[in-house]
Design a protein around this motif. Structure first.
Motif, PDB file in Angstrom:
ATOM      1  N   LEU D  22       1.277  -1.287   0.136  1.00  0.00           N
ATOM      2  CA  LEU D  22       0.123   0.091   0.068  1.00  0.00           C
ATOM      3  C   LEU D  22       0.839   1.155  -0.169  1.00  0.00           C
ATOM      4  O   LEU D  22       0.248   2.509  -0.147  1.00  0.00           O
ATOM      5  N   GLU D  28       0.051  -1.973  -6.817  1.00  0.00           N
ATOM      6  CA  GLU D  28      -1.139  -1.640  -6.384  1.00  0.00           C
ATOM      7  C   GLU D  28      -1.984  -2.538  -6.372  1.00  0.00           C
ATOM      8  O   GLU D  28      -1.874  -4.323  -6.761  1.00  0.00           O
ATOM      9  N   LEU D  29      -2.311  -2.508  -5.366  1.00  0.00           N
ATOM     10  CA  LEU D  29      -2.903  -4.269  -3.956  1.00  0.00           C
ATOM     11  C   LEU D  29      -4.374  -4.277  -5.312  1.00  0.00           C
ATOM     12  O   LEU D  29      -5.190  -3.571  -5.131  1.00  0.00           O
ATOM     13  N   THR D  53      -6.606   1.938   2.190  1.00  0.00           N
ATOM     14  CA  THR D  53      -7.397   0.879   1.807  1.00  0.00           C
ATOM     15  C   THR D  53      -8.237   1.568   1.703  1.00  0.00           C
ATOM     16  O   THR D  53      -9.366   1.404   3.131  1.00  0.00           O
ATOM     17  N   ASP D  54      -9.552   1.133   1.043  1.00  0.00           N
ATOM     18  CA  ASP D  54     -10.481   0.892   1.540  1.00  0.00           C
ATOM     19  C   ASP D  54     -11.609  -0.537   0.665  1.00  0.00           C
ATOM     20  O   ASP D  54     -12.820  -0.924   1.016  1.00  0.00           O
ATOM     21  N   GLN D  55     -10.291  -1.565   0.473  1.00  0.00           N
ATOM     22  CA  GLN D  55     -10.534  -2.905   0.111  1.00  0.00           C
ATOM     23  C   GLN D  55     -10.868  -3.241   0.868  1.00  0.00           C
ATOM     24  O   GLN D  55     -10.984  -3.458   1.942  1.00  0.00           O
TER      25      GLN D  55
END
Lengths: 332, 332, 332, 332
Positions: D22, D28-29, D53-55
């Motif tokens: 990150l 890029e994840l 991250t918002d993942q």
């Protein structure tokens, strides 16, 4: 690139400034002073920084210091010797000592020392409170470590009725006491121990009162040393609160909506979530019998010192406040 | 010699009872039960006790347990299964669980469990409060670890005007969570951390209210886990206090004048001073702006559990309360 | 009762001697000297000892010291100033410094200091090795902390063929460095760290060679500081061993059969099993590819210093060696 | 940007991979899998990563996984279930498990499990040893944490005469044991303790022998757990060495001249210098009586796992190996 210097680069706060500056995309280390280590390679004295810089500590006279940006990371009463020269010769200055945080008269009382540079205009650098003022200031007094975590844990509540009594019971890692060995940093005196100190009269209390006091509000503070190196967790107790938990949570979410480094969650925050990072985690928000408990967690050397100083410096230099600070802490 | 048995001898509280019993001049270990380790030598399971005994853990039925003195060191709701038999068959019984500390109805509410032995008469074993009653009792409910340190830090103040609001902010070593590994005892979750939990609603609060509440007095409690194994330090905050520091100190000195295990000093107490011992150190006694801070330090497994249980057992058996407990803690 | 005095009573070793003496059924504290704290109550300086004694530290001249039994717990080169007077005026003397452990000439070389009392006759107080000699001696040099744990982990093997190379890789708690704060005892320098030091040339090596060297046997030693206060765990590596694991285990069981304080088990020992106690736990006994690993665990301040000194004093005074020492350590 | 995925993203190694990815300028994840937390936001499960991250964690079938770069951070025997699919569908794969580090037959013996994907071609990812091969490989087996620190501490010596016997005595933080609570990670079992385990037969020994064994060289290994969360310090003992200290130092300086992440210094290295960073610090270099001591320090989760994996991934993708890793550790 902005040329950044550090006055007092070999203490814990100074070396943390170096760590962040050396990783900052827009800052370039111009100098780091250290009287004790002048002439010695930074990487020899601070081996974690080896490879990141080849520079050595320097020890110029106050008058010679100049740069786009200078941080003073020296003990209180020392900073006031440097600041008058720095504000002349440097575009932006952030002082991490206690010398300019509170009004001169109060400083002299609380710290028991005469101020040689009284009444100088400066902005108190609690970023989330004073961001706009910081943006147009060239001299910022960076907040104390305890006031940062404590004040941020109650700022959204100050306009509410009934918030008349706040007790900050704080727990800090020992690195706040600095790099010099003393009785109170001696390992066997810290391990398996928790030590309250200055239980009613810590110097940071006056800074807290300046920020969150007023309106006849009682503000109390008791710090404790825990067997950890980094981190400050503050348990804030508020009494006679008439809000409910959801209202409180919403107040915090709204208040910090635009503050990247403040993470508001219902869970009680953990020091491991912020270790090495500039984040402030705030949570808890339980109310019972009128008492509200809010808990905040910061890394005392980052958001509580060097990180917030960089955040302020970014803003003073019209940069994104996240530059050089936008990474996660070490967990576990 | 008094024959002493321990129900639940392999947990932290049970093994601490064994440590003290095996060193007690008037007690002789009759049995130690453990379902998990039945038949195994105590010294194999608890290697610190090797050489002190050759006995093995046993696992008899409840009905078979008998002795001059029996301690129950099992989880709450388990003790109530044993106690009805024990009080029949044993001269003196000390229960270290939560089952009999508070009135049945309150127990059921706070612990969310039905009580199978409701309303049984017993004495709450906070020794310094109830010594006389303990002396003539055959069944004592040993106090919780937090209530012991917290209540002792304010008992001398309860008759004073204006003592209407007490906040106990406690810091405990993790051994209070028991010998079984969980998320919250996982080393990386404790190291460099301090964890508030049940910040407004810990179960021990109702016990505290029973002892030091009343008279419309507000009693609040927030516990924290610190990165230590043993010890509880409680920072007691009292508000709107009209006494001065000398008066408070004198109240404490007088109140505990005859209590061997309570050491009252002006200094803030240290966990290292009580580690492994039955002493309670109380100090601090600072007042500012009406807020009084008193700090107490105990070893949660000794005065907070096994030590106080032995102290009570001594008294119940007409022995000097110091027997088996009269030694200094480990410092450093 | 035997009147026992302690020269140097306020350091870690001295205070540990006081802790044990004050709990010893046949010893009575006659005096404890401390230059820094002369005239101050012992319980004020060492709060863990409050209630166990009302005496104060004293600071008499060397010539005035007398008693049935005196312990010297002062730094090396200081003990030699006291010992000539003590052996004159006291029935039995145990020196806990390094001054008399190894032959004078070697002492002068290893410690880089001239010996003012050369060649004095004394017995090296590794109890399990020299019990008979200690019993008839009036002056004993108490072993170093590292040599105690290290030597006991290999003594049973020395007569065996092929035991020609021994490496002691030891891990010690920081209390061995004493009560005075230094860079190496500063909490942030110990926490989350493990520090090898004097990796080939620690002073205790010559003591180890004296005890377990000889016969062209190579003896190596590397100590490390771990983030603990108490305890020394020594991992002893022996190479080219032709015994099998059962033979080794039997050798140890037989050798230490009559030694109460040595507990031989197959499991790897734990510091928590010996913490605060005089026990030495020895285990491991794994062999693979000719390398044998034996592990010993002691409390550096007890069996590694004050405890073994008391054990020796008991023997010198024709008492059961267990007196004052026969209790379990603190676990957890 | 290179799309990077992590199989097993919620353990300590996985979350460390996420932390670095990150913050990586070229990665890029793409996904992070977790069976336990599938569907939950990463920042909710790993609060230190909130804002970065918002993942959410996902849990697709093996066949669906694809990306430019995938890391497997699952336990041994689990990775071999994924790898056959990953090497088909992804450009580059780094496996952080033990499954492919050593030859299949040896794996089956040492780990006591059948290999379902035997004989697959892959490069052992000790970067400083195999950089060129890694650059042209699409599948790399990332080394174990102990072998990384141990092997790097002796690699420059392997061509020298007389280097026939190497003993690695290693001390590791407990995070190497993973995020799941067990007896051996229970705080009271780690605090004030140091625990040797698998003292002659740790699984990583075969990996060490593969790298630094050969030529009839004896390689021994004993690991210990210390009361720290992060870090591995290895004390390497070499016997019958005929070099002198300067020669050894020069060998190391020359050997690692081009290796950015290896810092060779005469001082004994400290864990705090590498904490949170990908650096390996190597020092000590003392020789006495033919024994050479070399000490290495790494962060077990960075250079000992996730960091070295990223370093390898950079090289496999023709990037500067420093990308995403070029920052200092946290000190103090």
């Amino acid at each position: 690139m902005i040329e950044a210097g550090v006055v007092g680069g070999s203490g814990y706060t100074g070396s943390e400034l170096l760590r962040i500056i050396l990783n900052h995309p827009e800052f370039e280390l111009k100098f780091a002073t250290s009287r004790s280590y002048s002439g010695e390679r930074i990487g020899d004295i601070l081996p974690s920084l080896e490879r990141l810089t080849d520079q050595s500590f320097v020890s110029p006279s106050k008058e010679q210091l100049e740069g786009d940006l200078v941080f003073t990371a020296v003990p209180h009463t020392k900073a006031m010797e440097y600041v008058p020269y720095l504000v002349e010769n440097c575009s932006t200055v952030v002082d991490l000592s206690a010398d300019y945080r509170i009004p001169t008269r109060e400083f002299e009382e609380v710290y028991g020392a005469q101020h040689s540079d009284p009444g100088r205009e400066c902005i108190y650098g609690l970023t989330e409170l004073n961001r706009e003022k910081i943006a147009v200031s060239s001299f910022v007094a960076n907040p104390g470590c305890f006031p940062t975590g404590a004040c941020l844990s109650v700022l959204p509540l100050l306009e509410e009725d009934g918030v008349n009594r706040i007790l900050f019971d704080s727990k800090t890692g020992i690195s706040g006491a600095g790099a010099k060995p003393t009785e109170s940093t001696h390992f066997p005196n810290v391990q398996e121990e928790v030590s309250p100190y200055n239980v009613t009269s810590h110097r940071h209390l006056s800074e807290m009162k300046m920020v969150v006091g007023g309106n006849n509000r009682d503000v109390y503070f008791t710090p404790h040393i825990i067997p950890s190196t980094r981190g400050i967790l503050t348990t804030s107790h508020l009494f006679d609160v008439s809000l409910d938990e959801d209202e409180v949570f919403k107040l915090f979410k709204d208040y910090y909506d635009d503050d990247y480094f403040v993470r508001v969650k219902k869970d009680v925050p953990k020091l491991s979530s912020v270790r090495g990072s500039n984040f402030v985690d705030i949570g808890g928000f339980e109310i019972k019998e009128g008492r509200l408990v809010v808990v905040s967690a910061i890394d005392n050397l980052v958001k509580g010192a060097a990180g917030q100083a960089i955040q302020n410096a970014n803003i003073m230099n019209n940069l994104d406040e996240k530059l050089g600070l936008d990474y996660a802490g070490l967990s576990p």
